[in-house]
Design a protein around this motif. Structure first.
Motif, PDB file in Angstrom:
ATOM      1  N   CYS A 120     -95.678  53.506   9.290  1.00  0.00           N
ATOM      2  CA  CYS A 120     -96.224  52.910   8.072  1.00  0.00           C
ATOM      3  C   CYS A 120     -95.133  52.276   7.210  1.00  0.00           C
ATOM      4  O   CYS A 120     -95.349  51.199   6.640  1.00  0.00           O
ATOM      5  CB  CYS A 120     -97.017  53.939   7.277  1.00  0.00           C
ATOM      6  N   THR A 121     -93.970  52.912   7.128  1.00  0.00           N
ATOM      7  CA  THR A 121     -92.912  52.345   6.285  1.00  0.00           C
ATOM      8  C   THR A 121     -92.505  50.979   6.829  1.00  0.00           C
ATOM      9  O   THR A 121     -92.341  50.022   6.082  1.00  0.00           O
ATOM     10  CB  THR A 121     -91.691  53.281   6.235  1.00  0.00           C
ATOM     11  N   CYS A 134     -96.753  56.955  -1.119  1.00  0.00           N
ATOM     12  CA  CYS A 134     -98.205  56.810  -1.160  1.00  0.00           C
ATOM     13  C   CYS A 134     -98.800  58.120  -1.661  1.00  0.00           C
ATOM     14  O   CYS A 134     -98.208  59.187  -1.445  1.00  0.00           O
ATOM     15  CB  CYS A 134     -98.721  56.502   0.230  1.00  0.00           C
ATOM     16  N   CYS A 188     -99.028  60.610   1.033  1.00  0.00           N
ATOM     17  CA  CYS A 188     -97.898  60.702   1.962  1.00  0.00           C
ATOM     18  C   CYS A 188     -97.734  62.137   2.452  1.00  0.00           C
ATOM     19  O   CYS A 188     -97.599  63.061   1.650  1.00  0.00           O
ATOM     20  CB  CYS A 188     -96.603  60.239   1.306  1.00  0.00           C
TER      21      CYS A 188
HETATM   22  S1  SF4 Z   1     -94.710  56.781   1.462  1.00  0.00           S
HETATM   23 FE1  SF4 Z   1     -95.311  58.044   3.215  1.00  0.00          FE
HETATM   24  S2  SF4 Z   1     -97.344  57.266   3.798  1.00  0.00           S
HETATM   25 FE2  SF4 Z   1     -96.427  55.729   2.439  1.00  0.00          FE
HETATM   26  S3  SF4 Z   1     -95.440  54.254   3.795  1.00  0.00           S
HETATM   27 FE3  SF4 Z   1     -93.881  55.780   3.278  1.00  0.00          FE
HETATM   28  S4  SF4 Z   1     -93.988  57.362   4.877  1.00  0.00           S
HETATM   29 FE4  SF4 Z   1     -95.848  56.106   5.001  1.00  0.00          FE
END
Ligand code: SF4
Length: 356
Positions: free
Chosen positions: A161-162, A253, A256
């Motif tokens: 996701c990152t 997020c 997260c």
């Molecule tokens: S904060 Fe957590 S869920 Fe959001 S993009 Fe980064 S790793 Fe992914």
């Protein structure tokens, strides 16, 4: 040489931290900005753009303030909205935009999103749960089912996701803006003499997150880590922000999986408790995704073989925080219903009708 150390108020043991002694540096994944500049020049880059990948949280805000104080030069500041940041992170981004005006700084401040899923990670999750989409991009904790049917704790799913919702959109936005500036179409290749040095706000304590000094997506984008180079830790950035009365919440997020509970969460400034307290509806949404993902995984129609959990205890979120969940669920029935209905309509319009 970027000098953000001037912001440091106290001598700490971290000040003696030396990036040149880290494995990442010794194995060639991490370079100083001066070394990167030399490499870029040796590769024929005589026009270098400098960019801050801004996350709206603590470390990149530290770099942003350094830029506003003319300690670091940037040509662009870019924030990628993952579609799932808590409202308090959007408020922090707005704070820094306002501060930019107060500081009479004119650097373009670009806000971007994932290219095809403009509503970000919420859209990815809804799409995964309710359509036949199979690409799951979050690092959830999981339990494995062994050959004899026993359920045992597994590890973490891969974290994409990152990269997909932050790094790639930031790089695309910068590439597009530079091509526009050069009078090129987006589809045209970047001229060979152009290089981009992108500052990433990883701290010394996060040095293990460094994946290299060249972007995996574009060879002309070099990645620099000025806070690591200066031996500054996450705590140093928070200390700096607090001392100056700047907002200092960690960016992430709302769902997260790296949100922690209790002392561990407090220590790194990322807690489920903070989400429950500050954004109860976001907590309920996280519980919704947590439940729905296990349900859809159990159908066997997804390529997800393991049983997913948002909480590190591998307990359903609603059970881990049962008392809070019971109370909040009753309080926010209507908001949750209208959120879900909004997503049904969106999915129907964008994915299901298109597939029909
Ligand atoms: S904060 Fe957590 S869920 Fe959001 S993009 Fe980064 S790793 Fe992914």
């Amino acid at each position: 040489m970027v000098n953000v150390k001037e912001h440091k108020k106290e001598e700490t043991t971290e000040e003696r931290l030396d990036y040149r002694l880290t494995k990442k540096y010794l194995n060639g994944y991490l370079k100083s900005k001066e070394e990167i500049l030399e490499i870029a020049k040796s590769e024929g880059k005589d026009k270098i753009y400098r960019v801050l990948s801004f996350g709206g949280g603590t470390q990149s805000s530290h770099l942003l303030e350094a830029h506003f104080q003319n300690l670091v030069k940037y040509d662009y500041i870019v924030f990628s909205d993952t579609g799932a940041e808590p409202q308090f992170i959007h408020e922090q981004v707005a704070f820094w935009q306002k501060r930019q005006i107060e500081m009479s700084n004119k650097t373009p401040f670009i806000i971007t999103t994932h290219n095809s899923m403009k509503n970000g990670l919420e859209e990815m999750l809804m799409r995964y749960i309710f359509t036949d989409y199979q690409r799951f991009q979050m690092p959830l904790y999981f339990n494995k089912v062994t050959e004899n049917g026993e359920i045992v704790p597994g590890g973490l799913m891969p974290r994409q996701c990152t990269g997909d919702f932050k790094i790639v959109p930031v790089q695309q936005a910068v590439r597009n803006r530079i091509k526009e500036e050069l009078g090129l179409r987006r589809s045209q290749p970047m001229p060979k003499n152009i290089g981009i040095i992108m500052d990433i706000g990883f701290s010394f304590d996060e040095v293990n997150r460094v994946g290299g000094y060249v972007s995996h997506q574009s060879k002309y984008i070099y990645l620099a880590y000025p806070l690591i180079e200066e031996g500054l830790t996450t705590r140093d950035s928070i200390h700096f922000l607090e001392e100056n009365n700047f907002p200092s919440k960690r960016s992430r997020c709302y769902f997260c999986p790296f949100n922690c509970s209790g002392d561990k969460g407090k220590a790194i400034g990322m807690e489920w408790e903070e989400i429950i307290r500050e954004e109860p509806i976001s907590f309920l949404k996280a519980c919704f995704f947590d439940d729905q993902l296990r349900s859809v995984q159990a159908t066997g129609k997804k390529n997800m073989r393991s049983i997913p959990y948002f909480h590190s205890s591998r307990t359903p979120l609603r059970e881990f925080y049962q008392a809070e969940f019971d109370k909040l669920e009753k309080m926010h029935v209507e908001e949750m219903e209208s959120w879900i209905l909004h997503w049904y309509a969106f999915l129907n319009q964008k994915y299901l009708k298109a597939a029909a």
